[in-house]
Design an enzyme around this catalytic site. Structure first.
Site, PDB file in Angstrom:
ATOM      1  N   LYS B 236       0.806  -1.217   0.000  1.00 30.99           N
ATOM      2  CA  LYS B 236       0.000   0.000   0.000  1.00 30.99           C
ATOM      3  C   LYS B 236       0.841   1.270   0.000  1.00 30.99           C
ATOM      4  CE  LYS B 236      -3.080  -2.746   2.793  1.00 30.99           C
ATOM      5  NZ  LYS B 236      -3.398  -3.092   4.197  1.00 30.99           N
ATOM      6  N   ASN B 289      -5.532  -9.207   9.769  1.00 27.28           N
ATOM      7  CA  ASN B 289      -4.266  -8.790  10.370  1.00 27.28           C
ATOM      8  C   ASN B 289      -4.472  -8.615  11.861  1.00 27.28           C
ATOM      9  OD1 ASN B 289      -3.922  -6.878   7.448  1.00 27.28           O
ATOM     10  ND2 ASN B 289      -2.749  -8.696   7.911  1.00 27.28           N
ATOM     11  N   ARG B 291      -3.016  -7.218  14.363  1.00 29.52           N
ATOM     12  CA  ARG B 291      -2.104  -6.206  14.924  1.00 29.52           C
ATOM     13  C   ARG B 291      -2.616  -4.814  14.556  1.00 29.52           C
ATOM     14  NH1 ARG B 291      -0.275  -4.699   9.968  1.00 29.52           N
ATOM     15  NH2 ARG B 291       0.113  -6.376   8.500  1.00 29.52           N
ATOM     16  N   ARG B 338       2.197   7.241   2.478  1.00 27.90           N
ATOM     17  CA  ARG B 338       3.416   6.625   3.011  1.00 27.90           C
ATOM     18  C   ARG B 338       4.602   7.222   2.262  1.00 27.90           C
ATOM     19  NH1 ARG B 338       2.309   0.226   4.128  1.00 27.90           N
ATOM     20  NH2 ARG B 338       0.110   0.402   4.646  1.00 27.90           N
TER      21      ARG B 338
END
Lengths: 71, 453
Positions: B236, B289, B291, B338
């Site tokens: 991503k 996921n 987490r 990001r």
């Protein structure tokens, strides 16, 4: 004689050829792992591999000679 | 809870420190030789050197990390994301040492870490999964046979894989034959398990995930969706919430599937259920996921909650801070970028020293930073430098704010993907919002073609 050089710093993930092996242009000689990405290092000339300077797990810097190919 | 050890590095370590400081919890960090000058080491109350830069000799040294936690009297370990965060053996050892693991139960991590097993669990719970094999594929012959039954193109995946590693799209039998052994080898090397399986490749798809939270009292809530379709190499790059161009009916089906998935495994703590949504708005479970996600700030910005604080509350044995689903609201629109140390055109890594780092005016902009000026981005870890999260009343306004902010950021000394954002944000594809997982690859191929002309 052509030197196959590392294009960036990284850890040797796989060594795909053996000394004495004939390789073609573009054939992947070594795969490096850098920043969680696999970077294939290819032969720029065809010929016989006469030396391999690295093994799996080695850390290499940019421009380090990974292998030698003699055409 | 008085003291937490963070078994991670970079921006996520700093992010966890921030919440701990606000809650009056002291922080222990561990670091590698390469990270000695990193901001997270300086911000912690105590810091311990683990070893050389390579993760196997530092951040993956589970026993050493637990020993430091015991020695320093830490009550809990927060694993962040990546590294040991979804390692069930680590979580078990942490608990055996009398320390709390900030994450779900060990058996949940185990169950969901095995993609084949999690597909089975979800199917049994009535959550739709992508058509594929229900068991590991032992030989190439079996893979070819299974692929014929599923129909090409297929995705060849490592059952223990993640983070975009250990998966490849195969258009035909030749590609499957070419990749079969290499994916098994990679799976073994990266994840210690060479089991692979096949899934149908869903064309024209969106990658949408739902943030969920569960507690020890059977309460499960969702915190809406994030669209993570802007990707390169299956990783991503931009995430946003809410997802544009999602029908209300699809949205509700996603939430229900995510909550059903969480309830099916009695989920506790923060989790994310990832889905593929196809062109007919069919929803398919992809993976869970277990987490905190890289992109959790997008959810924090639209809901106003601190997800790390919620994680800590649940580990303390408390109920979810908000139990009624209707009390959780999504306000405005948030986008996360990001910032990677990589070539913006070729997407190749670009390690180096950050000679200049000027974010400009950050008023109203969240920058979760991992590095500061003078920091060295080494080849040993992922290329994420920092994250920029922009929140506004509407998507249009969020895009406008993002363009204004990102175009002024100055980073020198290495290549980053900011130039890519500056162009991509103005593309018709992104502005329209009706984009698929292929959007970035297709758009950047078009850019390269235009540059060649």
């Amino acid at each position: 004689m052509t030197q196959v050089k590392s294009t960036m710093a990284g850890t040797v993930f796989t060594v795909n050829v053996a000394v004495g092996e004939e390789v073609a242009v573009g054939q992947v000689i070594v795969v490096l792992e850098s920043m969680k990405m696999e970077i294939p290092i290819e032969a720029e000339t065809a010929g016989k591999v006469t030396a391999i300077n690295v093994k799996v797990g080695d850390f290499v810097n940019e421009e380090d000679v990974l292998a030698t190919v003699e055409g | 809870m008085d003291k937490i050890l963070i078994a991670n590095r970079g921006e996520i370590a700093l992010r966890i420190i921030k919440t701990c400081k606000r809650l009056g919890i002291s922080v222990v960090v561990v670091y590698s030789e390469a990270d000695v000058d990193m901001p997270f080491v300086k911000e912690a109350d105590e810091a311990f050197l683990l070893g050389p830069a390579q993760v196997q000799q530092s951040y993956l040294k589970a026993d050493d990390i637990i020993e430091i936690a015991v020695r320093t009297g830490a009550d809990a370990i927060h694993p962040g994301y990546g590294l040991l965060s979804e390692n069930a053996a680590f979580a078990r050892k942490v608990q055996e040492a009398g320390i709390r693991f900030i994450g779900p139960d060990v058996d949940t991590i185990e169950k969901m870490g095995d993609k084949i097993g999690s597909r089975g669990t979800m199917k049994a719970a009535g959550v739709p999964v992508v058509p594929g094999t229900d068991e590991g594929i032992a030989s190439l012959e079996d893979a070819i046979q299974a692929a014929i039954e599923i129909g090409y193109p297929i995705m060849l995946k490592a059952s223990a894989g993640g983070g975009g590693i250990g998966m490849v799209r195969c258009e035909d039998e030749q590609a499957l034959s070419q990749h079969f052994q290499s994916i098994k080898t990679r799976a073994k090397t990266y994840f210690g398990d060479d089991v692979v399986f096949l899934e149908k490749f869903i064309a024209n798809a969106r990658h949408i995930e739902v943030q969920i939270f569960g507690d020890n009292f059977g309460n499960v809530v969702h915190m809406f969706e994030r669209n993570c379709s802007v990707q390169r190499r299956n990783q991503k790059v931009i995430e946003e919430s809410p997802s544009p161009h999602l029908t209300e009916d699809t949205r509700q089906r996603l939430y229900k599937a995510a909550v059903d998935a969480a309830k099916a495994v009695s989920y506790k703590n923060a989790g994310t259920v990832e889905f593929i949504v196809d062109e007919n708005n069919e929803v398919y479970f992809l993976e869970m996921n277990t987490r905190l996600q890289v992109e959790h700030p997008v959810t924090e910005e639209v809901t106003g909650f601190d997800l790390v604080e919620w994680q800590i509350e649940i580990v303390k044995g408390n109920k979810l801070p908000v139990i009624n689903q209707d009390d959780i609201k999504s306000k405005g629109h948030a986008i996360e970028f990001r910032i990677y140390a990589e070539d913006p055109i070729k997407f190749m890594p670009s390690p180096g020293t950050i000679k200049k780092l000027d974010w400009g005016d950050t008023t109203g902009i969240r920058v979760d930073h991992g590095y500061i000026e003078g920091g060295k981005v080494t080849p040993f870890y992922d290329p994420l430098i920092s994250k920029v999260i922009v929140h506004a009343q509407t998507r249009e306004e969020a895009i406008r704010k993002s363009v204004a902010f990102l175009s002024k950021v100055e980073i020198e000394g290495l290549k980053t993907n900011i130039p890519l954002f500056n162009k991509f944000l103005e593309s018709e594809e992104f502005i329209a919002g009706d984009y698929l997982t292929s959007v970035l690859t297709t758009w950047s191929a078009k850019q390269k073609e235009e540059m060649t002309k």
